[in-house]
Design a protein around this motif. Structure first.
Motif, PDB file in Angstrom:
ATOM      1  N   ASP A  68       0.991  -1.223   0.068  1.00  0.00           N
ATOM      2  CA  ASP A  68      -0.162   0.017  -0.001  1.00  0.00           C
ATOM      3  C   ASP A  68       1.013   1.205   0.153  1.00  0.00           C
ATOM      4  O   ASP A  68       1.149   1.725   1.080  1.00  0.00           O
ATOM      5  CB  ASP A  68      -0.950   0.055   1.208  1.00  0.00           C
ATOM      6  CG  ASP A  68      -2.117   1.022   1.261  1.00  0.00           C
ATOM      7  OD1 ASP A  68      -1.953   2.094   0.549  1.00  0.00           O
ATOM      8  OD2 ASP A  68      -3.247   0.936   1.689  1.00  0.00           O
ATOM      9  N   LEU A  69       1.230   1.844  -1.278  1.00  0.00           N
ATOM     10  CA  LEU A  69       2.190   2.898  -1.434  1.00  0.00           C
ATOM     11  C   LEU A  69       1.731   4.103  -0.769  1.00  0.00           C
ATOM     12  O   LEU A  69       2.597   4.851  -0.197  1.00  0.00           O
ATOM     13  CB  LEU A  69       2.478   2.932  -2.755  1.00  0.00           C
ATOM     14  CG  LEU A  69       2.955   1.808  -3.625  1.00  0.00           C
ATOM     15  CD1 LEU A  69       3.391   2.243  -4.993  1.00  0.00           C
ATOM     16  CD2 LEU A  69       4.283   1.071  -2.838  1.00  0.00           C
ATOM     17  N   ASP A  70       0.351   4.351  -0.556  1.00  0.00           N
ATOM     18  CA  ASP A  70       0.092   5.600   0.255  1.00  0.00           C
ATOM     19  C   ASP A  70       0.456   5.645   1.571  1.00  0.00           C
ATOM     20  O   ASP A  70       0.615   6.478   2.604  1.00  0.00           O
ATOM     21  CB  ASP A  70      -1.609   5.784   0.052  1.00  0.00           C
ATOM     22  CG  ASP A  70      -2.029   6.505  -1.304  1.00  0.00           C
ATOM     23  OD1 ASP A  70      -0.966   7.187  -1.888  1.00  0.00           O
ATOM     24  OD2 ASP A  70      -2.923   6.281  -1.649  1.00  0.00           O
ATOM     25  N   LEU A  71       0.528   4.104   2.234  1.00  0.00           N
ATOM     26  CA  LEU A  71       0.793   4.234   3.719  1.00  0.00           C
ATOM     27  C   LEU A  71       2.335   3.799   3.762  1.00  0.00           C
ATOM     28  O   LEU A  71       2.716   3.950   5.038  1.00  0.00           O
ATOM     29  CB  LEU A  71       0.276   2.901   4.255  1.00  0.00           C
ATOM     30  CG  LEU A  71      -1.246   2.907   4.306  1.00  0.00           C
ATOM     31  CD1 LEU A  71      -1.889   1.496   4.767  1.00  0.00           C
ATOM     32  CD2 LEU A  71      -1.980   4.047   5.034  1.00  0.00           C
ATOM     33  N   THR A  72       3.035   3.787   2.868  1.00  0.00           N
ATOM     34  CA  THR A  72       4.677   3.661   2.983  1.00  0.00           C
ATOM     35  C   THR A  72       5.254   4.566   2.105  1.00  0.00           C
ATOM     36  O   THR A  72       6.003   4.446   1.388  1.00  0.00           O
ATOM     37  CB  THR A  72       4.730   2.226   2.533  1.00  0.00           C
ATOM     38  OG1 THR A  72       4.494   1.931   1.292  1.00  0.00           O
ATOM     39  CG2 THR A  72       4.484   1.293   3.434  1.00  0.00           C
ATOM     40  N   ARG A  76      10.848   5.619   7.211  1.00  0.00           N
ATOM     41  CA  ARG A  76      10.486   4.965   8.567  1.00  0.00           C
ATOM     42  C   ARG A  76       9.239   4.000   8.309  1.00  0.00           C
ATOM     43  O   ARG A  76       9.366   3.063   9.179  1.00  0.00           O
ATOM     44  CB  ARG A  76      10.127   5.912   9.710  1.00  0.00           C
ATOM     45  CG  ARG A  76       9.128   6.993   9.204  1.00  0.00           C
ATOM     46  CD  ARG A  76       8.597   7.989  10.421  1.00  0.00           C
ATOM     47  NE  ARG A  76       7.446   8.686  10.159  1.00  0.00           N
ATOM     48  CZ  ARG A  76       7.431   9.799   9.505  1.00  0.00           C
ATOM     49  NH1 ARG A  76       8.579  10.379   8.925  1.00  0.00           N
ATOM     50  NH2 ARG A  76       6.341  10.403   9.383  1.00  0.00           N
ATOM     51  N   ASP A  77       8.472   4.445   7.627  1.00  0.00           N
ATOM     52  CA  ASP A  77       7.185   3.380   7.357  1.00  0.00           C
ATOM     53  C   ASP A  77       7.668   2.222   6.909  1.00  0.00           C
ATOM     54  O   ASP A  77       7.176   0.981   7.002  1.00  0.00           O
ATOM     55  CB  ASP A  77       6.147   4.228   6.427  1.00  0.00           C
ATOM     56  CG  ASP A  77       5.544   5.380   7.077  1.00  0.00           C
ATOM     57  OD1 ASP A  77       5.578   5.520   8.435  1.00  0.00           O
ATOM     58  OD2 ASP A  77       5.176   6.315   6.351  1.00  0.00           O
ATOM     59  N   GLY A  81       7.484  -1.312   8.766  1.00  0.00           N
ATOM     60  CA  GLY A  81       6.648  -2.386   8.238  1.00  0.00           C
ATOM     61  C   GLY A  81       7.314  -3.511   7.819  1.00  0.00           C
ATOM     62  O   GLY A  81       7.000  -4.779   8.046  1.00  0.00           O
ATOM     63  N   THR A  82       8.391  -3.516   7.370  1.00  0.00           N
ATOM     64  CA  THR A  82       9.156  -4.740   6.776  1.00  0.00           C
ATOM     65  C   THR A  82       9.821  -5.472   8.269  1.00  0.00           C
ATOM     66  O   THR A  82       9.572  -6.562   8.063  1.00  0.00           O
ATOM     67  CB  THR A  82      10.470  -4.095   6.131  1.00  0.00           C
ATOM     68  OG1 THR A  82      10.277  -3.188   4.848  1.00  0.00           O
ATOM     69  CG2 THR A  82      11.229  -5.354   5.551  1.00  0.00           C
ATOM     70  N   MET A  83       9.935  -4.697   9.007  1.00  0.00           N
ATOM     71  CA  MET A  83      10.484  -5.422  10.427  1.00  0.00           C
ATOM     72  C   MET A  83       9.368  -6.219  11.218  1.00  0.00           C
ATOM     73  O   MET A  83       9.656  -7.142  11.615  1.00  0.00           O
ATOM     74  CB  MET A  83      10.975  -4.529  11.304  1.00  0.00           C
ATOM     75  CG  MET A  83      12.507  -3.741  11.157  1.00  0.00           C
ATOM     76  SD  MET A  83      12.873  -2.563  12.352  1.00  0.00           S
ATOM     77  CE  MET A  83      13.219  -3.693  13.555  1.00  0.00           C
ATOM     78  N   ARG A 125      13.621  -0.478  -1.741  1.00  0.00           N
ATOM     79  CA  ARG A 125      12.362   0.463  -1.731  1.00  0.00           C
ATOM     80  C   ARG A 125      12.927   1.854  -1.382  1.00  0.00           C
ATOM     81  O   ARG A 125      12.415   2.764  -2.106  1.00  0.00           O
ATOM     82  CB  ARG A 125      11.503  -0.195  -0.688  1.00  0.00           C
ATOM     83  CG  ARG A 125      10.571  -1.463  -1.346  1.00  0.00           C
ATOM     84  CD  ARG A 125      10.064  -2.223   0.081  1.00  0.00           C
ATOM     85  NE  ARG A 125       9.106  -3.099  -0.489  1.00  0.00           N
ATOM     86  CZ  ARG A 125       8.024  -3.299  -1.076  1.00  0.00           C
ATOM     87  NH1 ARG A 125       7.188  -2.249  -1.005  1.00  0.00           N
ATOM     88  NH2 ARG A 125       7.275  -4.369  -1.329  1.00  0.00           N
ATOM     89  N   ILE A 126      13.740   2.046  -0.493  1.00  0.00           N
ATOM     90  CA  ILE A 126      14.077   3.400  -0.134  1.00  0.00           C
ATOM     91  C   ILE A 126      14.928   3.793  -1.226  1.00  0.00           C
ATOM     92  O   ILE A 126      14.744   4.924  -1.522  1.00  0.00           O
ATOM     93  CB  ILE A 126      15.029   3.440   1.360  1.00  0.00           C
ATOM     94  CG1 ILE A 126      14.013   3.021   2.427  1.00  0.00           C
ATOM     95  CG2 ILE A 126      15.683   4.713   1.305  1.00  0.00           C
ATOM     96  CD1 ILE A 126      14.868   2.658   3.714  1.00  0.00           C
TER      97      ILE A 126
END
Length: 457
Positions: A68-72, A76-77, A81-83, A125-126
């Motif tokens: 959900d790209l709007d939430l990440t 930090r998101d 989320g990945t952790m 991703r980052i």
């Protein structure tokens, strides 16, 4: 952008899924090679281990909103989320070290693989977001019109960040006059805007009179490679909802949806019955435990029946596990559920969070009152109120109500007229695009909502 169930989704979501699956399977292969040898990795058991690990990890990433790209939007998101996803993945993968222990695969190899997966997923991703933020991308879009349709679409295009659309200008539909009172040529004005901003897409309010922008001129623009589309349809595809404020009766009289072939209805009904029977057989031990828990937690029956409005406005009784006190509405009458509702019992709060109070509705599905997927049935008291406040509200009753639905996985609980309006808009989108595959997608989303306890009251 990719159009799925008549909804626009960013192409990079599917790219991320593919990269995640391939990289996670590659990491599992390396761990397996470090623990055993190439022959073992190529065996049937080795291939099953690699595929199951990739599938479980991608599922964990989905459940914790990494797609959900709007939430990440921020680093930090992505990291948090990945952790969480890797932690959940470790719980699912722990039994694999026992199942495949005879192959030499130890827990330490899986742990090392999860750490590498965490670094890989976060890093690319980052890195992608950093590069994308410094490189202008996306289709340039020009809007033509005014009023609520265009204003809502312009706001949505500006607010969203995941879809590759970039608003360059908004052209008013009103006819303008020069200093001498002569009406200006809007076709020429449009050509000037196109020359200045070079849009790849034009969204126009289809309710405009044809003499504002001539259809012949729009055809010429299409021949030049510019995409022309209806502003309201674009808003639907971007938001997966049908805004009631944009609609008129002809949209439903002549548009798609709201008319279902008999054979499709029969297939849906057969699937509902088979699924309900299977789920009842699988969950009957849970039924016994919840029944005992409800009885021990508070006085009253374990099950609760409530009258709801169903298909073609017919009334039926929905069956649920009781989650409120037996005298919850004795003094107040029918009221919407609220946050931290004092009427809910301790047991009921947990049941509602995990949606376990809805399990007895499988029996409603077997009886034909409900379907697995559809608009949630509402009480007659609220239906009479909402059909006055919300246009086209009764269209929700053109199909069987569902245990879950598109509005349930996308919108708030629905404890006010405003929240109910949002749910109706999602329900209308579902009715326009109803299909077996869309139902399956909603059921997957429902599993995520239930397990994470989102949106409950």
């Amino acid at each position: 952008m990719v159009r799925l169930f008549n909804r626009y989704l960013p192409l990079r979501v599917f790219i991320f899924v593919g990269i995640d699956a391939l990289s996670l399977m590659a990491i599992t292969t390396l761990c397996l090679l470090a623990a055993t040898n190439w022959v073992t990795a190529r065996s049937i058991q080795g291939v099953l281990l690699i595929l199951s690990t990739g599938g479980l990890c991608v599922t964990a990433l989905y459940f914790f909103d990494l797609y959900d790209l709007d939430l990440t939007r921020y680093s930090r998101d992505i990291i948090s989320g990945t952790m969480r996803a890797v932690g959940a993945g470790a719980l699912f993968l722990a039994p694999l070290s026992l199942l495949f222990g005879h192959m030499g695969l130890k827990a330490r190899y899986l742990e090392a693989g999860l750490v590498i997966a965490l670094l890989v997923v976060c890093s690319y991703r980052i890195g992608y977001d950093f590069v994308a933020s410094h490189i202008p991308n996306g289709e340039r879009i020009l809007l033509i019109g005014e009023g609520r349709v265009i204003n809502s679409l312009a706001r949505k295009v500006r607010e969203q960040s995941c879809l590759p659309l970039h608003l360059v200008a908004v052209m008013s539909s009103a006819k303008a006059s020069d200093a001498f009172g002569c009406t200006t040529d809007r076709n020429a004005e449009l050509d000037n805007l196109i020359a200045s901003f070079r849009p790849a897409r034009i969204a126009i309010d289809r309710s405009l009179e044809s003499d504002v922008i001539s259809p012949a001129h729009l055809i010429q623009l299409r021949q030049r490679g510019i995409r022309i589309e209806d502003a309201a349809a674009l808003y639907e595809a971007m938001t997966a909802r049908v805004p009631v404020e944009m609609l008129q009766a002809p949209n439903f009289a002549f548009g798609p949806g709201f008319c279902f072939a008999p054979w499709r209805a029969a297939v849906h009904r057969a699937i509902d019955c088979m699924a309900a029977i299977l789920l009842l057989l699988l969950t009957w031990p849970l039924f016994l435990l919840i029944t005992l828990w409800v009885k021990l937690d508070s006085k009253g029956p374990a099950f609760y029946k409530q009258e709801r409005v169903g298909l073609h406005n017919k009334l039926f009784y929905v069956i649920k596990f009781r989650s409120m006190r037996t005298d919850a509405e004795t003094a107040s009458g029918p009221v919407w559920a609220q946050q931290k509702d004092s009427r809910i019992t301790r047991c009921g709060r947990i049941l509602r969070t995990l949606r376990l109070d809805e399990l007895p509705q499988f029996w409603n599905v077997l009886r034909g009152d409900m379907s697995l997927v559809g608009p949630r049935p509402e009480r007659d008291h609220f239906v009479n109120m909402l059909r006055v406040e919300i246009p086209f509200y009764d269209l929700r009753h053109s199909v069987r109500p569902g245990i879950t639905g598109w509005a349930q996985v996308c919108a708030p609980y629905g404890a006010s007229i405003e929240e109910s309006l949002a749910k109706v808009e999602y329900d209308l989108f579902y009715l326009k695009n109803k299909s077996i595959f869309f139902d399956a997608f909603i059921l997957v989303r429902t599993a995520k909502v239930c397990l994470l306890g989102k949106g409950s009251r």
